[in-house]
Design a protein around this motif. Structure first.
Motif, mmCIF file in Angstrom:
data_model
loop_
_atom_site.group_PDB
_atom_site.id
_atom_site.type_symbol
_atom_site.label_atom_id
_atom_site.label_comp_id
_atom_site.label_asym_id
_atom_site.label_seq_id
_atom_site.Cartn_x
_atom_site.Cartn_y
_atom_site.Cartn_z
ATOM 1 N N CYS A 81 0.798 -1.151 0.008
ATOM 2 C CA CYS A 81 -0.012 -0.071 0.011
ATOM 3 C C CYS A 81 0.926 1.340 0.006
ATOM 4 C CB CYS A 81 -0.940 0.112 1.238
ATOM 5 S SG CYS A 81 -1.947 1.473 1.390
ATOM 6 N N LEU A 82 1.994 1.334 0.776
ATOM 7 C CA LEU A 82 2.999 2.597 0.853
ATOM 8 C C LEU A 82 3.587 2.668 -0.179
ATOM 9 C CD1 LEU A 82 3.759 2.434 4.806
ATOM 10 C CD2 LEU A 82 2.020 3.824 3.700
ATOM 11 N N LYS A 83 4.188 1.718 -1.010
ATOM 12 C CA LYS A 83 4.592 1.379 -2.060
ATOM 13 C C LYS A 83 4.032 2.288 -3.431
ATOM 14 C CE LYS A 83 5.056 -1.897 -4.693
ATOM 15 N NZ LYS A 83 5.184 -3.273 -5.355
ATOM 16 N N GLU A 84 2.656 1.805 -3.427
ATOM 17 C CA GLU A 84 1.896 2.129 -4.589
ATOM 18 C C GLU A 84 1.387 3.656 -4.192
ATOM 19 O OE1 GLU A 84 0.540 0.583 -7.252
ATOM 20 O OE2 GLU A 84 1.969 -1.158 -6.704
ATOM 21 N N TRP A 85 1.265 3.971 -2.972
ATOM 22 C CA TRP A 85 1.104 5.480 -2.806
ATOM 23 C C TRP A 85 2.083 6.457 -3.081
ATOM 24 C CZ3 TRP A 85 2.839 9.690 -0.503
ATOM 25 C CH2 TRP A 85 1.854 10.796 -0.334
ATOM 26 N N CYS A 86 3.461 5.858 -2.765
ATOM 27 C CA CYS A 86 4.671 6.494 -3.335
ATOM 28 C C CYS A 86 4.914 6.471 -4.862
ATOM 29 C CB CYS A 86 5.863 5.994 -2.706
ATOM 30 S SG CYS A 86 6.150 5.963 -0.929
ATOM 31 N N SER A 87 4.435 5.536 -5.526
ATOM 32 C CA SER A 87 4.136 5.411 -7.026
ATOM 33 C C SER A 87 3.363 6.585 -7.481
ATOM 34 C CB SER A 87 3.802 4.352 -7.660
ATOM 35 O OG SER A 87 4.940 3.182 -7.210
ATOM 36 N N CYS A 88 2.171 6.865 -6.665
ATOM 37 C CA CYS A 88 1.154 7.866 -7.278
ATOM 38 C C CYS A 88 1.484 9.230 -6.907
ATOM 39 C CB CYS A 88 0.047 7.529 -6.917
ATOM 40 S SG CYS A 88 -0.941 5.780 -7.260
ATOM 41 N N PHE A 89 2.203 9.543 -5.870
ATOM 42 C CA PHE A 89 2.268 10.927 -5.239
ATOM 43 C C PHE A 89 3.700 11.323 -5.083
ATOM 44 C CE2 PHE A 89 -1.874 9.397 -4.152
ATOM 45 C CZ PHE A 89 -2.815 10.384 -4.345
ATOM 46 N N LEU A 90 4.638 10.360 -5.185
ATOM 47 C CA LEU A 90 6.197 11.208 -4.619
ATOM 48 C C LEU A 90 6.653 10.984 -6.257
ATOM 49 C CD1 LEU A 90 7.356 9.276 -1.694
ATOM 50 C CD2 LEU A 90 6.370 11.639 -1.793
#
Length: 90
Positions: A81-90
């Motif tokens: 989940c955190l990896k995917e969030w980073c891919s989307c927002f960082l």
């Protein structure tokens, strides 16, 4: 990612902001309590731990299991989940 749980989809739909740690996909109510007890009450604080570990999923999962009492499944889902969030927002 082909299959996303509704919870993961909801988490990825917007910036983290002030979301509680329980919003992170894979974090059960019991694990959320353990994390809050250790000072990880917000999703962005848990994300910070993930980033401090250089987005190393294996290291983050080991930390969640050993230090916070996560199951292997919880650790895998939350790090993803955190990896995917980073891919989307960082």
């Amino acid at each position: 990612m082909n299959h996303m749980s509704p919870r993961l989809r909801a988490f990825l739909s917007e910036p983290i902001g002030e979301k509680d740690v329980a919003w992170v996909d894979g974090i059960s109510q019991e694990l959320a309590i353990n994390l809050v007890t250790k000072g990880f009450n917000k999703a962005y604080i848990l994300l910070g731990q993930f980033l401090l570990m250089h987005k190393n999923e294996a290291e983050f999962q080991k930390w969640l299991i050993c230090c916070c009492g996560a199951t292997e499944y919880e650790a895998q889902e939350s790090s993803n989940c955190l990896k995917e969030w980073c891919s989307c927002f960082l």
